[in-house]
Scaffold this active site. Structure first.
Site, short mmCIF file in Angstrom:
data_model
loop_
_atom_site.label_atom_id
_atom_site.label_comp_id
_atom_site.label_asym_id
_atom_site.label_seq_id
_atom_site.Cartn_x
_atom_site.Cartn_y
_atom_site.Cartn_z
N ARG A 136 9.73 1.52 -3.51
CA ARG A 136 9.14 0.19 -3.49
C ARG A 136 9.32 -0.53 -4.82
O ARG A 136 9.48 -1.75 -4.86
CB ARG A 136 7.65 0.30 -3.13
CG ARG A 136 6.99 -1.06 -2.99
CD ARG A 136 5.67 -0.99 -2.30
NE ARG A 136 5.09 -2.32 -2.18
CZ ARG A 136 5.41 -3.22 -1.27
NH1 ARG A 136 6.34 -2.93 -0.39
NH2 ARG A 136 4.83 -4.40 -1.23
N PRO A 181 3.59 -6.11 2.45
CA PRO A 181 4.59 -7.17 2.32
C PRO A 181 4.84 -7.56 0.87
O PRO A 181 3.99 -7.38 0.01
CB PRO A 181 3.98 -8.32 3.12
CG PRO A 181 2.51 -8.08 3.08
CD PRO A 181 2.35 -6.58 3.11
N ARG A 222 7.02 13.19 -4.87
CA ARG A 222 7.33 11.85 -5.37
C ARG A 222 6.32 11.41 -6.43
O ARG A 222 6.60 10.50 -7.19
CB ARG A 222 7.32 10.84 -4.22
CG ARG A 222 8.50 10.93 -3.27
CD ARG A 222 8.41 9.86 -2.18
NE ARG A 222 8.13 8.56 -2.76
CZ ARG A 222 7.08 7.81 -2.44
NH1 ARG A 222 6.21 8.23 -1.55
NH2 ARG A 222 6.90 6.64 -3.01
N ASP A 242 -5.47 5.01 -3.64
CA ASP A 242 -4.70 6.25 -3.73
C ASP A 242 -5.58 7.49 -3.79
O ASP A 242 -5.12 8.60 -3.50
CB ASP A 242 -3.80 6.23 -4.98
CG ASP A 242 -2.52 5.44 -4.77
OD1 ASP A 242 -2.29 4.97 -3.64
OD2 ASP A 242 -1.74 5.30 -5.73
N ASP A 256 5.73 -10.73 0.08
CA ASP A 256 5.73 -12.20 0.03
C ASP A 256 5.02 -12.74 -1.20
O ASP A 256 5.36 -13.81 -1.71
CB ASP A 256 5.12 -12.79 1.31
CG ASP A 256 3.72 -12.26 1.60
OD1 ASP A 256 3.47 -11.08 1.32
OD2 ASP A 256 2.89 -13.02 2.12
#
Length: 434
Positions: A96, A126, A407, A313, A128
């Site tokens: 990302r 998103p 990750r 998280d 945006d």
């Protein structure tokens, strides 16, 4: 091919464990290094797949790098022809944070073709907000089904109020505004420690960025960054990794484990919550904490929110802790209301967790005994949750899709080995990948 990790019950943990540098700090700083022609020397760098993927993308752009232990050196980018669109490889779609390359290259006046970024799949997440802000800075952006094409001659400062304090969008706009003409004000900006770390790094390059008040950032654009030959910066500790190890100690320590190289200040809301639940710990100093095996835990209601509140998280990790608490608990995730895919696998292990709805979150009935099972790492933190549960559970747990866990946790195998976690079929073969 995705591999699986085998976990055996390990409830006599002891020793020290060190927290690595923050994943969510190193990635934007690597992207921001595109702004400078100086050598950048970064320390306390976590050895993570996402870091290597991002370094590979920068090398495609002309950067040279050297990564040894926890030190990453990035050398100047070869001059790029700004009249030719820069095509970022499909590799960028794997993570990302590749979206932050867009802000850096637009700040340098390049035309860029970037594949849509990837990452954990627990939510649509998103981009945006990123694109709206970059457009306000003067970028021309075309959105296609699988990519973004963007260009600018030179960005211009603007007053931008984010409709949501997105961490990634704040970072992207701070990076992009560094070389913009004029002044940029970002309101309703994210307040995470990783934002401050990025700003400190950029200011060391010669940027003029100030946090005027919580949630408000002022960037005075500069024509170019000061030439210093070499920039050195140490990445802050990973607060989510620290939280993971603290919960691990609370549920599985023989007596206590010691967490080192963390930043207690960055975890204050989390630590206050743990006190409410009944977790016993001792703060030695701002970088060291002892966490004790904790019994008589008390169920509670938790709601995630933007920093400095409880991070989204952390909520999958708290769910594991609360399976051992007395009574009923609820967790509401106001950031990502659908981030509960992992509960299916905790329930397979014997947990009693019910998904209510997006506004009421999940209900956890505590004091349940967990048993080993074949489970799935649904995403990075969901994977960490089933790993914690597997360490606590009777018998053996097999975690599939386990690459997701690695990750976000640097050198995890050796860290767990140092605490006597039993990964694999025997103490002789600690880690078994199948």
């Amino acid at each position: 091919m995705n591999k699986s990790v085998i976990v055996n019950k390990s409830c006599a943990l002891k020793g020290n464990i060190e927290v690595s540098g923050a994943k969510n700090s190193i990635l934007p700083i690597i992207c921001a290094s595109l702004l400078t022609d100086d050598v950048v020397e970064l320390s306390n760098v976590p050895d993570l797949n996402d870091v290597h993927v991002l370094i590979g993308i920068l090398e495609d752009l002309g950067k040279r790098s050297m990564f040894e232990k926890d030190k990453l050196t990035l050398y100047p980018t070869d001059e790029l022809n700004i009249n030719i669109p820069i095509f970022i490889s499909e590799t960028a779609s794997k993570i990302r944070y590749s979206i932050l390359i867009l802000g850096a290259l637009l700040a340098k006046g390049h035309e860029v073709s970037l594949p849509l970024p990837g990452g954990c799949s627990f939510s649509e997440r998103p981009i945006d907000i990123h694109l709206e802000g970059l457009r306000k800075l003067g970028a021309t952006i075309e959105e296609h089904p699988n990519k973004i094409i963007a260009k600018s001659d030179r960005l211009k400062g603007a007053h931008i109020k984010l409709r949501f304090p997105s961490v990634g969008a704040t970072e992207n706009l701070v990076i992009a505004s560094t070389l913009a003409q004029g002044v940029t004000i970002i309101e309703n900006a994210a307040r995470e420690p990783e934002i401050e770390d990025l700003i400190n790094f950029l200011n060391s390059l010669g940027a003029k960025i100030e946090i005027e008040e919580p949630g408000k950032i002022k960037i005075i654009g500069v024509e170019s960054l000061i030439k210093k030959q070499s920039i050195k910066h140490k990445i802050i500790p990973d607060r989510i990794e620290a939280a993971t190890f603290i919960i691990l100690g609370a549920i599985a320590a023989e007596d206590f484990i010691t967490i080192k190289k963390m930043n207690v200040t960055h975890n204050l809301a989390f630590l206050n919550l743990l006190q409410k639940i009944g977790v016993k710990f001792e703060i030695i100093n701002n970088s060291t904490l002892k966490v004790y095996k904790s019994t008589n835990l008390i169920g509670t209601k938790i709601e995630t929110d933007i920093y400095p509140s409880i991070a989204t998280d952390i909520q999958p990790l708290l769910a594991v802790l609360l399976t051992q608490a007395k009574g009923e608990s609820t967790i509401i995730d106001s950031i990502y209301p659908s981030r509960f895919q992992y509960i299916k696998y905790l329930n397979l292990m014997g947990a009693n967790i019910q998904y209510l709805d997006s506004s009421e979150g999940i209900k956890i009935i505590g004091e349940t005994k967990l048993y080993g099972h074949k489970v799935l790492s649904t995403d990075l933190r969901g994977g960490a949750a089933v790993l914690l549960a597997g360490i606590l559970a009777e018998n053996t747990t097999i975690i599939e899709n386990s690459y997701q866990i690695f990750r976000g946790y640097s050198d995890l195998e050796n860290k767990l080995l140092g605490l006597n976690v039993r990964l694999g079929n025997s103490s002789d073969k600690i880690l078994q990948m199948i």
